[in-house]
Design a protein around this motif. Structure first.
Motif, PDB file in Angstrom:
ATOM      1  N   ALA A 101       0.827  -1.208   0.000  1.00 19.72           N
ATOM      2  CA  ALA A 101       0.000   0.000   0.000  1.00 19.72           C
ATOM      3  C   ALA A 101       0.861   1.259   0.000  1.00 19.72           C
ATOM      4  O   ALA A 101       0.536   2.248  -0.666  1.00 19.72           O
ATOM      5  CB  ALA A 101      -0.929  -0.012   1.215  1.00 19.72           C
ATOM      6  N   GLN A 104       2.166   1.826  -3.496  1.00 17.18           N
ATOM      7  CA  GLN A 104       1.119   2.353  -4.366  1.00 17.18           C
ATOM      8  C   GLN A 104       0.852   3.827  -4.072  1.00 17.18           C
ATOM      9  O   GLN A 104       0.701   4.638  -4.987  1.00 17.18           O
ATOM     10  CB  GLN A 104      -0.159   1.531  -4.185  1.00 17.18           C
ATOM     11  N   LYS A 132      -7.009   5.205  -0.585  1.00 17.20           N
ATOM     12  CA  LYS A 132      -5.894   4.267  -0.430  1.00 17.20           C
ATOM     13  C   LYS A 132      -5.234   4.404   0.939  1.00 17.20           C
ATOM     14  O   LYS A 132      -4.734   3.421   1.492  1.00 17.20           O
ATOM     15  CB  LYS A 132      -4.878   4.486  -1.546  1.00 17.20           C
ATOM     16  N   ARG A 136      -4.790   1.395   3.578  1.00 13.88           N
ATOM     17  CA  ARG A 136      -3.518   1.104   4.257  1.00 13.88           C
ATOM     18  C   ARG A 136      -3.700   1.076   5.765  1.00 13.88           C
ATOM     19  O   ARG A 136      -3.154   0.207   6.459  1.00 13.88           O
ATOM     20  CB  ARG A 136      -2.481   2.162   3.881  1.00 13.88           C
ATOM     21  N   TYR A 139      -4.841  -2.191   7.346  1.00 17.19           N
ATOM     22  CA  TYR A 139      -3.779  -3.175   7.572  1.00 17.19           C
ATOM     23  C   TYR A 139      -2.889  -2.764   8.745  1.00 17.19           C
ATOM     24  O   TYR A 139      -2.359  -3.622   9.453  1.00 17.19           O
ATOM     25  CB  TYR A 139      -2.945  -3.338   6.308  1.00 17.19           C
TER      26      TYR A 139
END
Length: 308
Positions: A101, A104, A132, A136, A139
């Protein structure tokens, strides 16, 4: 409209939430049945638990009992070892997802700075970055939960690759050709070297991940080569400076010897000796500073990178 939708869900959305809550409660009920069959001593905790929402209900896993004595009393020793293995795998998976992540996000931020113009496109790109970031952070929460569980199960921090994940660790270096001011003195975050398996087949990594790491590696290597060149230049400048001071010391010594014994000559000789002492001191200081710089170990530029 988006804010109103988030604050006031529709009836269909509420129905979906209720359906998911019902499914979660059914899963917990099945778990309770198996749990009490294996560990009947936990019945007291299960019965006395007062929770309305299933998502807030405690499962009474071994990690919920921080004391090893409690886990022993309830017969959770083997379950604790099994949970430790599962938590370790969960932490590893979450950490890998976090790394992906961050990569990205870094690419998207770089693309937004270079390519996106105009209010409409900038707003859309900003919303995508927020989405995004939220993904992230999910997680990140999962890793932190697994890490805390492993700590409660007896893991000693510092003796395993797992560490506390701070917000400052969620970064990556080497994304731009020219690093930001002070970036060279910062070490790479530990998440890029933790639990890295160099034997992992390249086929298990996506093509863009390989390209991403390859670009970062060559940028870091270019920085390393430039730093080594700067070190060589500075060392040579030190040597030239020392030779210059030594040369000026010899020049003033020679001038002191050619002065006559008149009053004016004695004054010139005193000034020449003063200059000799000054250049001796400068040479000594330069030599000391040179030894100090030689004793400093440079920061490894390629730490956390793997040649691909």
């Amino acid at each position: 409209m988006n804010r109103q939708f988030k604050e006031y869900p529709t009836d269909a959305r509420n129905a979906d939430i209720a359906k998911l809550c019902k499914k979660l409660q059914d899963d917990i009920d099945r778990w309770r049945k198996q749990q009490l069959e294996c560990w009947p001593k936990l019945q007291h905790f299960v019965i006395n638990q007062k929770v309305i929402e299933p998502e807030n209900e405690s499962l009474y896993l071994p990690s919920d009992f921080q004391s090893p004595v409690e886990r022993t009393d309830f017969g959770l020793e083997e379950a604790g070892l099994l949970e430790m293995q599962l938590r370790e795998g969960e932490a590893n998976d979450a950490l890998e997802a976090i790394r992906l992540a961050i990569k990205q996000l870094a690419l998207d931020v770089q693309y937004k700075k270079k390519e996106v113009t105009g209010q409409k496109d900038s707003t859309r790109a900003h919303d995508e970055l927020k989405r995004k970031c939220a993904a992230r952070n999910k997680y990140v929460i999962k890793y932190r939960q697994a890490f805390r569980a492993m700590i409660r199960l007896g893991m000693v921090e510092g003796q395993t690759p797992h560490k506390e994940l701070k917000d400052s660790d969620l970064r990556i270096k080497g994304m731009t050709g020219a690093g930001e001011l002070g970036e060279g003195t910062k070490e790479e975050s530990w998440i890029w070297s933790a639990m890295f398996d160099p034997s992992l087949p390249v086929s298990q990594r996506t093509e863009w991940e390989n390209e991403f790491d390859r670009v970062r590696w060559f940028r870091a290597k270019a920085n390393k080569d430039r730093w080594e060149e700067e070190i060589d230049i500075l060392e040579e400048e030190f040597q030239r400076t020392k030779r210059s001071f030594a040369r000026m010391e010899q020049v003033w010594k020679a001038l002191a010897h050619v002065c006559d014994d008149t009053a004016e000559g004695w004054g010139k000789r005193a000034y020449a000796h003063q200059q000799v002492g000054m250049y001796q001191l400068l040479n000594k200081r330069a030599h000391g500073d040179f030894l100090k710089t030689k004793s400093h170990k440079p920061i490894p530029a390629l730490a956390g990178f793997v040649a691909v």
